[in-house]
Write an enzyme that holds these catalytic residues in place. Sequence first.
Site, PDB file in Angstrom:
ATOM      1  N   ARG A 115      46.886  98.059 -19.279  1.00 54.81           N
ATOM      2  CA  ARG A 115      46.898  98.492 -17.823  1.00 54.81           C
ATOM      3  C   ARG A 115      46.208  97.269 -17.034  1.00 54.81           C
ATOM      4  NH1 ARG A 115      45.340 104.289 -16.424  1.00 54.81           N
ATOM      5  NH2 ARG A 115      46.621 104.750 -18.504  1.00 54.81           N
ATOM      6  N   HIS A 134      57.775 102.146 -17.563  1.00 52.01           N
ATOM      7  CA  HIS A 134      56.634 102.521 -17.281  1.00 52.01           C
ATOM      8  C   HIS A 134      56.109 103.901 -16.735  1.00 52.01           C
ATOM      9  CE1 HIS A 134      52.701 100.646 -16.131  1.00 52.01           C
ATOM     10  NE2 HIS A 134      52.716 101.185 -14.921  1.00 52.01           N
ATOM     11  N   TYR A 178      62.287 103.319   2.656  1.00 53.97           N
ATOM     12  CA  TYR A 178      62.606 102.560   3.892  1.00 53.97           C
ATOM     13  C   TYR A 178      62.984 100.733   3.509  1.00 53.97           C
ATOM     14  CZ  TYR A 178      61.257 106.861   6.150  1.00 53.97           C
ATOM     15  OH  TYR A 178      61.088 108.169   6.791  1.00 53.97           O
TER      16      TYR A 178
END
Length: 842
Positions: A40, A86, A130
């Site tokens: 990670r 993931h 968006y």
Amino acid sequence: MAEQMNELNGNIPPRIVDVNIEEQMKTSYIDYSMSVIVGRALPDVRDGFKPVHRRILFAMNELGITYDKPHKKSARIVGEVLGKYHPHGDTAVYDAMVRMGQDLSMRYTAIDGQGNFGAPNGDGPAAMRYTEARLKKMSDHILVDIEKETVDFQYNFDDTLQEPTVLPTRIPQLIINGSSGIAVGMATNMMPHNLSEVIDACIAYIDNKEITIDEIMKFIKAPDFPTGGTIYGIEGIKQAMHTGRGRVVLRGTATIEPTKNGREEIVISEVPYQITTDNLTSRIGQLVNDKLIDGISDVTNQSNKDGTRIVIEVKKDAVAQIVLNQLYKQTELQTSYGINNVAIVKGRPKTLNIKDLISEFIEFRHEVILRRTKFDLRKAEERLHILEGFMKALDHLDEVIRLIRQSNNPENAKSQLIGTFEFSDIQAKAILEMRLQRLTGMEREKIKQEYDDTILTVNNLKEILGSEYLQYNIIKTELVEVKEKFGDERKSKIQYLAEEMNMIDFIAEEDVVITLSNDGYIKRTASNEYRQQRRGGRGSKGSGKKASDWIEHLFIASTHHTLLFFTEKGRCYWLKVYEIPEGEKTTKGRAIQNLIQIDNDDRIKAIIDIADFKNETYLQENYIILCTKQGTIKKTVLEDFSRPRANGIIAISIEEGDKLIEARLTNGSSEIMMALQSGNAIRFKESEVRPTGRGAIGVRGISVDDTKDEVVGMICISNEALPSVLVVSEHGYGKRTSVEEYRTAHRGGKGVKTINVTDKTGNLVGFLEVKEENDLMITCKSGITIRMSVNTIREAGRNTQGVRLINLNDNDSIAAIACLDKEEEEEVNNEEENSNEEQNTQ
């Protein structure tokens, strides 16, 4: 038996295993920490990515959202990454994707974002529903050849799909973009660098695996931040380059500009990396309100999409530079970053210096090249096997067609082909799947051509696998291609601190012309500004000085050398060539008193160019020969002049009425020649002059009888070569004479005639050793200079007056001569120069 009965009755005994809680906590925490470290928080040293970044790029590539395809919704990409590779929060994936598309966060972005991906003022990106994104062209070079088994794949979290453990990048991603992350018990904070510099360093490493870190720093000078700024000091960066841990100080770019009302304003055009303009503006305003910074009347943030612009108006009675220094000290306009180069190497975290980072990347690229070549070779050999079947089938075409037509089914046809023509199973299958159009004449030629080409490919690939040189050469070629496509100039400037600066490292080594006038004005000029002329030309204007001044010393020196200045009072001073102000040929120069602490009533009489003051052997085996106008000569070891002092040192003790006129560097075994104004010269061995200390007076070199006579020059001749002796008189006459015409005598004698001095020639003013490949520079008291080839001046005997070298105006005379290295310049015709001189006069 009782336990079995209990189980049958539904009474299952508890299966509890007693463990030590300390050991269990330790084991569980270690497992957790390693999961965070490896899976990670820390990047892989090979491709420079953490798992989330690698998965985003791989998923986008699998979706086909490449640079030449339309953008797709960010939410679609995040969903693909979450669902397949993931299993973490969507915010983490989206934030990572946005950062890879922000040119204010990444030095080189991998993702092309569309929509609001964040702004320098601190505004965050729009929601993923968006915005849209696609891969950038650079990502092609990160994911290239991934389909050719160049990297290992592993199963995803639910063992349903395969994902790469590393990406086969051609770009040194970790070095150019850096990385930051906090793991368990460790962290990483790596700075971005310039791609062109990094690739140059990688190529230098390939060429020389033993390259030092200091040599690498000649290519990678310092980090290069996407927001620009100025790196302030290099010492912490040097430490990081060598150890992997260090510190870099970064300042925003600020300029002081005048305003219309006569005041000054500070304009900030670049802020430090990861500093937002709104936060910086707010902090400055807070300091002003708290009266911690005086001198600021107003702060406005005028930044827009075109760039950063923060304007700070300075009060009328305040000094803008002082205000700017206060901003550097008390705000984030100057920020420091701790460098901690920690990355995953072979599954373990490791702190790496810059050479480690480069070597790990190059060895990874080497592995990728090997795996790609083996894959290509296997595919080429498989294709070659099929083409061999085609060629064999075409040679027996009628029989093959008849056999296929007589077969009941495809399996039977394949068996017949294998049994009759000894085709392999793969070849037989390919022949059965061949289209009829491949049987035409043109298609048969294509098969033959493809067969020949494939053989060449196989041979080339085998040659690559057998040659490590070719493998590394491919790496270099691909790196150069990346540099040509994506390389750019540095964005962050470097400002060295005074104690860190070694000016030699920043000065280009080149030969320059050093001129020192009679009035003590010195300058350095590019040597190619002086044109060659034929003997007898009018010359060109050499210095923009007053009429009563003229060039007295003129010679060539390297900008990396040190000059020893000897004065007529017998003192010695030091000056680096690069410290001499640069000027054009026609400029006046700078007073020598402004550069060295010479007395006002003293004058420079000789200058010696020293290349290296650090070589002890050189210092001990070479000598300075000093000569005075009354014929005294002195010899001192060069080592006595190797320790500079600001106020100079005594080089020779001068008797009353005498002056130093010349100083020369020798190796101890030369011959010395001295010439008098009256035209006599003497030649004797240097060994007749024993070395003495700096404060000694010296011994007699040549006898000067007439009180009006004096020594005009001294030369030192090496035993290895016997150059010509060039003499020039004050009225412009000169000649060359072989050294052999001067017999060797003992020092202190009167010498022999070297030029026939007459009223026509005037007294002897110049005495030099020259070779035919040299150029002669003549300077007149009027400032006129002329450059000519020595080989245009004919040789003549000692007892002659010579030939005219330069046409002098009335009341003008020769001031100085100098010997220069010949340059390949076009000679200027006499008539053209005369015409130009007349036009200038008019």
